[in-house]
Scaffold this motif. Structure first.
Motif, short mmCIF file in Angstrom:
data_model
loop_
_atom_site.label_atom_id
_atom_site.label_comp_id
_atom_site.label_asym_id
_atom_site.label_seq_id
_atom_site.Cartn_x
_atom_site.Cartn_y
_atom_site.Cartn_z
N LEU A 125 5.77 -9.15 1.43
CA LEU A 125 5.60 -7.79 1.12
C LEU A 125 4.71 -7.72 -0.12
CD1 LEU A 125 9.19 -6.32 1.20
CD2 LEU A 125 7.76 -6.53 2.99
N VAL A 126 3.63 -7.03 -0.07
CA VAL A 126 2.73 -6.85 -1.08
C VAL A 126 2.73 -5.44 -1.77
CG1 VAL A 126 0.10 -7.01 -1.79
CG2 VAL A 126 1.03 -8.36 0.08
N GLU A 140 1.43 -3.15 1.50
CA GLU A 140 0.85 -4.25 2.92
C GLU A 140 2.13 -5.02 3.19
OE1 GLU A 140 -2.88 -7.20 3.85
OE2 GLU A 140 -2.64 -6.12 2.06
N GLU A 141 2.14 -5.45 4.52
CA GLU A 141 3.12 -6.11 4.87
C GLU A 141 2.59 -7.42 5.60
OE1 GLU A 141 6.43 -4.91 7.05
OE2 GLU A 141 6.79 -3.17 5.49
N LEU A 142 2.61 -8.67 5.17
CA LEU A 142 1.69 -9.79 5.73
C LEU A 142 2.73 -10.29 6.86
CD1 LEU A 142 0.45 -11.40 2.42
CD2 LEU A 142 -0.51 -9.48 3.97
N ALA A 143 2.24 -10.66 7.93
CA ALA A 143 2.72 -11.22 9.31
C ALA A 143 2.25 -12.65 9.53
CB ALA A 143 2.94 -10.31 10.35
N GLY A 181 -7.52 -9.66 -1.81
CA GLY A 181 -8.67 -8.52 -1.98
C GLY A 181 -7.99 -7.27 -1.65
N PRO A 182 -8.86 -6.33 -1.29
CA PRO A 182 -8.33 -4.89 -1.01
C PRO A 182 -7.25 -5.11 0.04
CG PRO A 182 -10.52 -4.81 -0.90
CD PRO A 182 -10.46 -6.38 -1.05
#
Length: 316
Positions: A125-126, A140-143, A181-182
């Motif tokens: 989780l970001v 954002e959620e990184l997978a 980054g963005p």
């Protein structure tokens, strides 16, 4: 060489969790803050350089939904360029506090079965953090992971040429290297080999990973190339830490040992090289947390399962 200094007493012993020690140095006040997890609470201590505890505070996991009280899984100070937050994670959610733990500024509930610093589902989780105030947003959620996320490490981006500034690890030993980054971009995946990776660190584009079989491996972050493999410990590694100013790496494990290594870059090959500097045994103790207390690596602290004190060591 390091020598044992005055230890800091704890009200409750440390839980048997990997990376169960967080340290924040406050040079302006000549203080060091320590955070240790015990069951449903986290103990915060402020200590003077000689180890005298000056203040203590206990934080508890927010209940959320559920019947049984939640257990805290991690306490950690996140040092941002413009702000320092204390982050508490449990099976129910993520709590963010001002750095001294006095005010909770954000609460994020987790779905049943998830846990942070990433989650059991493998999501990372970001959050967008403002310079001040509680307007924190999940952005954002990184997978990248299919199994439980075990640790996250970051380092400041070194300009546009920096190919990696975050690495995440999981229970299968898989490492994911990200560039911020963005939006976060997945740069490299470093395959696991069937052994959990409880702790990772980043230093000048080098990933240092500690594994459940006692190995420390150093990879090139941008390519995933293995540079060094060390049979560092006889049992599972529970914590790694880096002193960024000098490139010292600390490894601690369930075998009662804490080792300190010096990392350097070979001017010829550009590969990372390692030299062993120090070994410290904490007899009859299952070490579960260890951190440098300053960026120059001149002192470090250690916690152990069922040990009601923080052990301190400083260079001679």
């Amino acid at each position: 060489m390091f020598r044992r200094e005055r230890s800091i007493p704890l009200r409750c012993s440390a839980a048997a969790l990997c990376n169960n020690l967080s340290v924040l140095q406050v040079p302006s006040r000549n203080l060091t803050h320590f955070g240790v997890v015990h069951g449903p609470s986290a103990q915060l201590l402020s200590a003077a350089p000689e180890g005298v505890p000056l203040a203590q505070r206990q934080l508890h996991a927010k209940e959320g939904a559920g019947v049984s009280p939640p257990l805290i899984t991690q306490v950690h100070w996140c040092v941002l360029p413009f702000r320092v937050l204390l982050v508490l994670t449990s099976h129910r959610g993520i709590q963010m506090y001002e750095s001294d733990g006095s005010v909770m500024v954000y609460w994020h509930a987790l779905d049943s079965g998830d846990v942070s610093p990433g989650t059991w589902s493998g999501r990372v989780l970001v959050f967008d953090i403002p310079a001040k105030g509680p307007n924190i947003v999940l952005s954002e959620e990184l997978a990248g992971h299919q199994t439980s996320v075990t640790d996250i490490a970051t380092e400041p981006a070194q300009g546009q040429d920096c190919m990696a500034d975050m690495v995440t690890a999981d229970d299968s030993g898989l490492l994911c290297v990200w560039r911020s980054g963005p939006e976060f971009k997945l740069m490299t995946q470093i395959p696991g080999f069937g052994v959990p990776c409880p702790s990772v660190q980043l230093w000048h584009g080098t990933v240092a990973a500690g594994y459940g079989d006692g190995q420390v491996r150093l990879y090139e972050a941008s390519t995933g190339t293995l540079h060094v493999q060390i049979s560092a410990h006889a049992r599972a590694i529970c914590a790694l830490d880096l002193a960024p100013e000098v490139g010292k790496l600390l490894s601690a494990a369930e075998d009662t040992f804490v080792h300190i290594w010096k990392l350097s870059r070979s001017p010829k090959s550009g590969h990372t090289e390692v030299e062993h500097c120090h070994a410290e045994c904490v007899p009859d103790t299952q070490v579960c947390g260890a951190r440098f207390c300053d960026p120059a690596g001149s002192s470090f602290a250690v916690t152990g399962y069922d040990l009601a004190e923080i052990l301190r060591f400083s260079s001679v």
